[in-house]
Design a protein around this motif. Structure first.
Motif, PDB file in Angstrom:
ATOM      1  N   TYR A 194       0.835  -1.200   0.000  1.00 16.00           N
ATOM      2  CA  TYR A 194       0.000   0.000   0.000  1.00 16.00           C
ATOM      3  C   TYR A 194       0.872   1.253   0.000  1.00 16.00           C
ATOM      4  CZ  TYR A 194      -3.312  -3.535   1.592  1.00 16.00           C
ATOM      5  OH  TYR A 194      -4.062  -4.653   1.720  1.00 16.00           O
ATOM      6  N   ILE A 195       1.866   1.254   0.830  1.00 17.89           N
ATOM      7  CA  ILE A 195       2.730   2.435   0.932  1.00 17.89           C
ATOM      8  C   ILE A 195       3.505   2.643  -0.358  1.00 17.89           C
ATOM      9  CG2 ILE A 195       4.677   3.439   2.161  1.00 17.89           C
ATOM     10  CD1 ILE A 195       3.702   2.009   4.650  1.00 17.89           C
ATOM     11  N   LYS A 196       4.048   1.570  -0.899  1.00 18.06           N
ATOM     12  CA  LYS A 196       4.804   1.691  -2.150  1.00 18.06           C
ATOM     13  C   LYS A 196       3.884   2.118  -3.290  1.00 18.06           C
ATOM     14  CE  LYS A 196       8.364  -1.728  -1.006  1.00 18.06           C
ATOM     15  NZ  LYS A 196       8.919  -3.071  -1.325  1.00 18.06           N
ATOM     16  N   GLY A 197       2.649   1.554  -3.320  1.00 19.93           N
ATOM     17  CA  GLY A 197       1.711   1.954  -4.368  1.00 19.93           C
ATOM     18  C   GLY A 197       1.362   3.430  -4.273  1.00 19.93           C
ATOM     19  N   SER A 198       1.177   3.911  -3.038  1.00 17.64           N
ATOM     20  CA  SER A 198       0.873   5.339  -2.867  1.00 17.64           C
ATOM     21  C   SER A 198       2.034   6.208  -3.316  1.00 17.64           C
ATOM     22  CB  SER A 198       0.532   5.621  -1.407  1.00 17.64           C
ATOM     23  OG  SER A 198      -0.590   4.856  -0.993  1.00 17.64           O
ATOM     24  N   LEU A 199       3.225   5.822  -2.919  1.00 17.67           N
ATOM     25  CA  LEU A 199       4.398   6.599  -3.335  1.00 17.67           C
ATOM     26  C   LEU A 199       4.589   6.559  -4.837  1.00 17.67           C
ATOM     27  CD1 LEU A 199       6.940   5.584  -0.533  1.00 17.67           C
ATOM     28  CD2 LEU A 199       5.709   7.729  -0.765  1.00 17.67           C
ATOM     29  N   GLY A 221       2.221   6.164  -7.052  1.00 19.57           N
ATOM     30  CA  GLY A 221       1.181   7.002  -7.636  1.00 19.57           C
ATOM     31  C   GLY A 221       1.537   8.474  -7.556  1.00 19.57           C
ATOM     32  N   ILE A 222       2.019   8.917  -6.386  1.00 16.40           N
ATOM     33  CA  ILE A 222       2.395  10.331  -6.244  1.00 16.40           C
ATOM     34  C   ILE A 222       3.526  10.684  -7.196  1.00 16.40           C
ATOM     35  CG2 ILE A 222       3.388  12.008  -4.656  1.00 16.40           C
ATOM     36  CD1 ILE A 222       1.902  10.588  -2.402  1.00 16.40           C
ATOM     37  N   ILE A 223       4.524   9.812  -7.255  1.00 14.28           N
ATOM     38  CA  ILE A 223       5.668  10.083  -8.146  1.00 14.28           C
ATOM     39  C   ILE A 223       5.217  10.079  -9.606  1.00 14.28           C
ATOM     40  CG2 ILE A 223       7.882   9.201  -8.945  1.00 14.28           C
ATOM     41  CD1 ILE A 223       8.340   8.139  -6.097  1.00 14.28           C
ATOM     42  N   SER A 224       4.360   9.101  -9.959  1.00 13.76           N
ATOM     43  CA  SER A 224       3.871   9.036 -11.359  1.00 13.76           C
ATOM     44  C   SER A 224       3.069  10.278 -11.703  1.00 13.76           C
ATOM     45  CB  SER A 224       3.026   7.778 -11.544  1.00 13.76           C
ATOM     46  OG  SER A 224       3.794   6.622 -11.273  1.00 13.76           O
ATOM     47  N   LEU A 225       2.212  10.723 -10.774  1.00 14.30           N
ATOM     48  CA  LEU A 225       1.425  11.934 -11.028  1.00 14.30           C
ATOM     49  C   LEU A 225       2.331  13.141 -11.204  1.00 14.30           C
ATOM     50  CD1 LEU A 225      -1.339  13.299 -11.178  1.00 14.30           C
ATOM     51  CD2 LEU A 225      -1.269  13.518  -8.681  1.00 14.30           C
ATOM     52  N   ALA A 226       3.358  13.234 -10.375  1.00  7.94           N
ATOM     53  CA  ALA A 226       4.277  14.367 -10.504  1.00  7.94           C
ATOM     54  C   ALA A 226       5.006  14.334 -11.834  1.00  7.94           C
ATOM     55  CB  ALA A 226       5.273  14.335  -9.339  1.00  7.94           C
ATOM     56  N   ILE A 227       5.452  13.131 -12.228  1.00  5.38           N
ATOM     57  CA  ILE A 227       6.165  13.019 -13.505  1.00  5.38           C
ATOM     58  C   ILE A 227       5.234  13.340 -14.679  1.00  5.38           C
ATOM     59  CG2 ILE A 227       7.309  11.392 -15.051  1.00  5.38           C
ATOM     60  CD1 ILE A 227       8.427  10.004 -12.575  1.00  5.38           C
ATOM     61  N   THR A 228       4.004  12.823 -14.614  1.00  4.01           N
ATOM     62  CA  THR A 228       3.038  13.110 -15.697  1.00  4.01           C
ATOM     63  C   THR A 228       2.749  14.601 -15.796  1.00  4.01           C
ATOM     64  OG1 THR A 228       2.036  10.940 -15.338  1.00  4.01           O
ATOM     65  CG2 THR A 228       0.728  12.577 -16.528  1.00  4.01           C
ATOM     66  N   LEU A 286      -3.612   5.900   5.386  1.00  2.00           N
ATOM     67  CA  LEU A 286      -3.181   4.508   5.317  1.00  2.00           C
ATOM     68  C   LEU A 286      -2.044   4.238   6.290  1.00  2.00           C
ATOM     69  CD1 LEU A 286      -3.477   1.779   3.852  1.00  2.00           C
ATOM     70  CD2 LEU A 286      -1.748   2.573   2.220  1.00  2.00           C
ATOM     71  N   ILE A 287      -1.070   5.153   6.341  1.00  2.00           N
ATOM     72  CA  ILE A 287       0.055   4.966   7.270  1.00  2.00           C
ATOM     73  C   ILE A 287      -0.428   5.001   8.718  1.00  2.00           C
ATOM     74  CG2 ILE A 287       2.169   6.047   8.115  1.00  2.00           C
ATOM     75  CD1 ILE A 287       2.767   6.922   5.262  1.00  2.00           C
ATOM     76  N   SER A 288      -1.351   5.950   9.016  1.00  2.00           N
ATOM     77  CA  SER A 288      -1.885   6.029  10.378  1.00  2.00           C
ATOM     78  C   SER A 288      -2.653   4.771  10.752  1.00  2.00           C
ATOM     79  CB  SER A 288      -2.773   7.260  10.507  1.00  2.00           C
ATOM     80  OG  SER A 288      -3.378   7.312  11.787  1.00  2.00           O
ATOM     81  N   LEU A 289      -3.457   4.262   9.787  1.00  2.00           N
ATOM     82  CA  LEU A 289      -4.302   3.112  10.066  1.00  2.00           C
ATOM     83  C   LEU A 289      -3.519   1.808  10.076  1.00  2.00           C
ATOM     84  CD1 LEU A 289      -7.217   2.104  10.495  1.00  2.00           C
ATOM     85  CD2 LEU A 289      -7.402   1.884   8.005  1.00  2.00           C
ATOM     86  N   ARG A 290      -2.599   1.647   9.143  1.00  2.00           N
ATOM     87  CA  ARG A 290      -1.923   0.370   8.963  1.00  2.00           C
ATOM     88  C   ARG A 290      -0.525   0.327   9.572  1.00  2.00           C
ATOM     89  NH1 ARG A 290      -4.203  -2.988   5.111  1.00  2.00           N
ATOM     90  NH2 ARG A 290      -6.466  -2.658   5.152  1.00  2.00           N
ATOM     91  N   VAL A 291       0.040   1.474   9.952  1.00  2.00           N
ATOM     92  CA  VAL A 291       1.414   1.481  10.468  1.00  2.00           C
ATOM     93  C   VAL A 291       1.476   2.091  11.874  1.00  2.00           C
ATOM     94  CG1 VAL A 291       3.772   2.278  10.105  1.00  2.00           C
ATOM     95  CG2 VAL A 291       2.365   1.600   8.139  1.00  2.00           C
ATOM     96  N   GLU A 292       0.997   3.344  12.000  1.00  2.00           N
ATOM     97  CA  GLU A 292       1.162   4.056  13.269  1.00  2.00           C
ATOM     98  C   GLU A 292       0.405   3.374  14.409  1.00  2.00           C
ATOM     99  OE1 GLU A 292       0.541   8.562  15.124  1.00  2.00           O
ATOM    100  OE2 GLU A 292      -0.056   8.095  13.054  1.00  2.00           O
ATOM    101  N   LYS A 293      -0.885   3.097  14.218  1.00  2.00           N
ATOM    102  CA  LYS A 293      -1.667   2.472  15.280  1.00  2.00           C
ATOM    103  C   LYS A 293      -1.180   1.055  15.602  1.00  2.00           C
ATOM    104  CE  LYS A 293      -5.886   5.196  14.580  1.00  2.00           C
ATOM    105  NZ  LYS A 293      -7.339   5.156  14.237  1.00  2.00           N
TER     106      LYS A 293
END
Length: 607
Positions: free
Chosen positions: A19-24, A26-33, A182-189
């Motif tokens: 999930y984290i890698k997919g989000s990153l 996506g953000i990187i792909s959006l920035a590049i696009t 996602l990080i708060s729900l799946r990592v931080e807690k």
């Protein structure tokens, strides 16, 4: 544990990192696009300003051509025509023709130039100036329309770039918020829950449970931690149970050792006071959990017990009702008729003193603590009985020895005195028969002197026979003897006792006490001394030296005849000690009686 862990892994196929890698990504792909789109749009709009400039210059050139055409300046017109057409052939306009609307306007401009204005300029002089001006104005209007169209196209590109950037920003914000959630729900807690669980487990709370939802690595870690806690709690419970069992076993061992120590101390510490064995066997019965324990003491030739310690609830006792012939043995054995009965013979050396019978319950195992405990009590009771027997034997031997001493002393004192008196009576009888009355008075005087001597010897013997070893030991007995002798004379007695660290047997103490008393009594009767010294010390070779000295008149040549039975008794006692007794003149003044011998307790140290 390995199989369980594999099962846990199969239940958690997800991954929070995906999930984290997919989000990153996506953000990187959006920035590049967004960057590529912005670059492409800016690339398209890169020539728009120049196109507007050139298009505007076409309109200017149109007016100039019109002006030179009206003037009829052929040379200048040819030059301007060449410049105008060169601008029309510019590659920027070729690229702009890719746009359909711009291409239409551009074609109108080209057609109007080639069809109307250019031919009019080539056919100078101009005849119809109004028409010519219309041509110029139309070309200028077409160029102006084309410039405006290029401007609109450039502005649309700018609006598209802004739209892309705003859209990219909005999408980036959405993806970022989703990633944070996602990080708060799946990592931080989950990490906070795992940290709290680790702290609780570190405090020893192995029952803590981690409740994590999901199928990723952290949920797997939580499930593994729960499984580990369950395993540790189970092991901890087993350890607590084992510790409890070992504690109970240690407490039982402690009670057993305390019971054995108490029994040994009560059985062996004193021989005069008999111990209540009933209480001992009641405690033993309670300790091993068997209610029926019976002690029977028998003589070597008897078949019935003369002493019986039985359970308190038993009025008769099994051993009293049957023969004890089948109880003879040298070790614990199980009854053939009844496997729940175990017998422990009281054996010490070759002597059999009886048996301890344990009834009820299962037969003891060979290495059970109950069997070892009962056997230890059996050995202690047998040892106590053997010590009682040895003590009685020692008392009989001591009694016989003292009777021998009494007989010897009576023979050497009163017996000889009475024999002497008997001889004097015989002499007196003969003088009476012969009527020799003048010879009777000396005989009567000798009889009186002999009777006085016999009476004195009798008192000394009575004092000697009453002399005993006090409970405080040899030093206290010597002090008591000195006090008795000092009360009978004016002599000052001095005692130096320097053997407190030397262990002496009771027989050695008796002989030392009797020799010191006999020698001191001789000092009282014969020395005419003012002081007497009794010294007992240990020499360098380990021997003990007893010296009785005085400052009296000294020893005479016929000292052996003076109280010769007393000297003989002292020599006899020295012989029993394997020592040497000598009578010497004291260097300063008086007499010294010296005894040297090696005590039994010091032989092992000096051999």
């Amino acid at each position: 544990m390995g199989i369980r862990l594999n099962e846990l892994k199969n239940r958690f196929n997800g991954s929070v990192m995906v999930y984290i890698k997919g989000s990153l990504v996506g953000i990187i792909s959006l920035a590049i696009t967004t960057l590529f789109a912005s670059y492409w749009i800016t690339e398209l709009a890169d020539l728009d300003a120049r196109a507007i400039n050139l298009s505007g210059s076409l309109r200017m050139e149109s007016y100039q051509l019109g002006m030179y055409g009206l003037e009829g300046n052929k040379q200048e017109i040819d030059k301007r025509i060449a410049i105008f057409e060169e601008k029309l052939r510019n590659p920027i306009f070729q690229k702009l023709q890719n746009d359909e609307q711009l291409n239409v306007l551009w074609q109108q401009t080209i057609v109007h130039w080639q069809s109307f204005l250019k031919p009019a300029l080539l056919n100078l002089p101009i005849e119809d100036k109004a028409q010519f001006n219309l041509y110029v104005k139309t070309l200028a209007q077409n160029a102006d329309a084309f410039v405006y169209a290029v401007q609109i196209d450039a502005e649309s590109k700018i609006r598209l770039l802004r739209t892309i950037q705003v859209g990219a920003l909005f999408i980036t914000l959405l993806v970022g918020m989703f990633t944070l959630h996602l990080i708060s729900l799946r990592v931080e807690k989950p990490l906070a829950e795992l940290t709290h669980a680790a702290y609780a487990i570190g405090k020893g709370n192995f029952t803590h449970h981690v409740d994590l939802q999901g199928d990723d690595e952290l949920a797997l870690m939580g499930a593994t931690l729960n499984h580990t806690c369950e395993a540790i709690a189970s092991m901890y419970g087993q350890l607590e149970l084992r510790v409890k069992q070992q504690t109970e076993k240690l407490e039982l061992n402690n009670q057993t050792l305390a019971f054995l120590f108490k029994t040994a101390r009560l059985l062996l510490e004193t021989r005069e006071k008999k111990h209540d064995l009933q209480q001992t066997f009641d405690e033993l019965s309670q300790l091993i959990g068997v209610n029926d324990i019976e002690l029977c003491l028998m003589t070597s030739g008897g078949d019935q017990p003369y002493v019986q310690i039985k359970p308190t609830h038993d009025d008769k006792g099994a051993c009293r009702a049957q023969s004890c012939d089948n109880c003879i043995g040298s070790a614990a054995f199980v009854s053939i008729d009844d496997s729940t009965v175990t017998r422990f013979p009281l054996v010490y050396g070759d002597n059999h003193y009886g048996v301890i019978v344990v009834r009820g319950g299962k037969c003891f195992a060979e290495d059970s603590w109950q069997l070892q405990l009962v056997q230890s009590v059996t050995d202690q009771v047998a040892l106590s009985l053997n010590l009682d027997e040895q003590h009685n034997q020692d008392r009989r031997i001591a009694l016989l020895h003292e009777r021998t001493v009494i007989a010897r002393e009576l023979h050497d004192s009163l017996a000889q005195a009475l024999s002497y008196l008997k001889i004097q009576v015989t002499r007196l009888s003969k003088t009476q028969n012969k009527q020799q009355y003048d010879m009777q008075q000396p005989i009567i005087d000798e009889l009186k002197m002999g009777l006085d001597s016999a009476y004195r010897q009798l008192r000394e013997l009575l004092t000697t026979f009453r002399l005993k070893m006090v409970e405080e030991g040899l030093e206290a007995s010597l002090n008591k003897t000195i006090d008795q002798l000092a009360s009978q004379s004016s002599i000052s007695f001095h005692l130096e006792f320097a053997v407190k660290q030397v262990p002496l047997s009771p027989m050695e103490e008796i002989h030392i006490l009797q020799i010191a008393r006999e020698a001191s009594q001789n000092t009282v009767h014969h020395s005419q001394a003012n002081n007497a010294w009794i010294t007992l010390k240990q020499l360098d070779d380990g021997q003990l030296e007893l010296a009785i000295s005085d400052d009296g008149v000294g020893i005479s040549h016929n000292a052996e005849k003076l109280n010769h039975y007393g000297m003989a008794i002292m020599q006899e006692r020295a012989k029993h000690l394997n020592g040497e007794l000598v009578v010497l003149p004291r260097e300063e003044q008086g007499t010294q009686v010296k005894l040297t011998f090696l005590p039994v307790g010091g032989k092992d140290l000096y051999q």
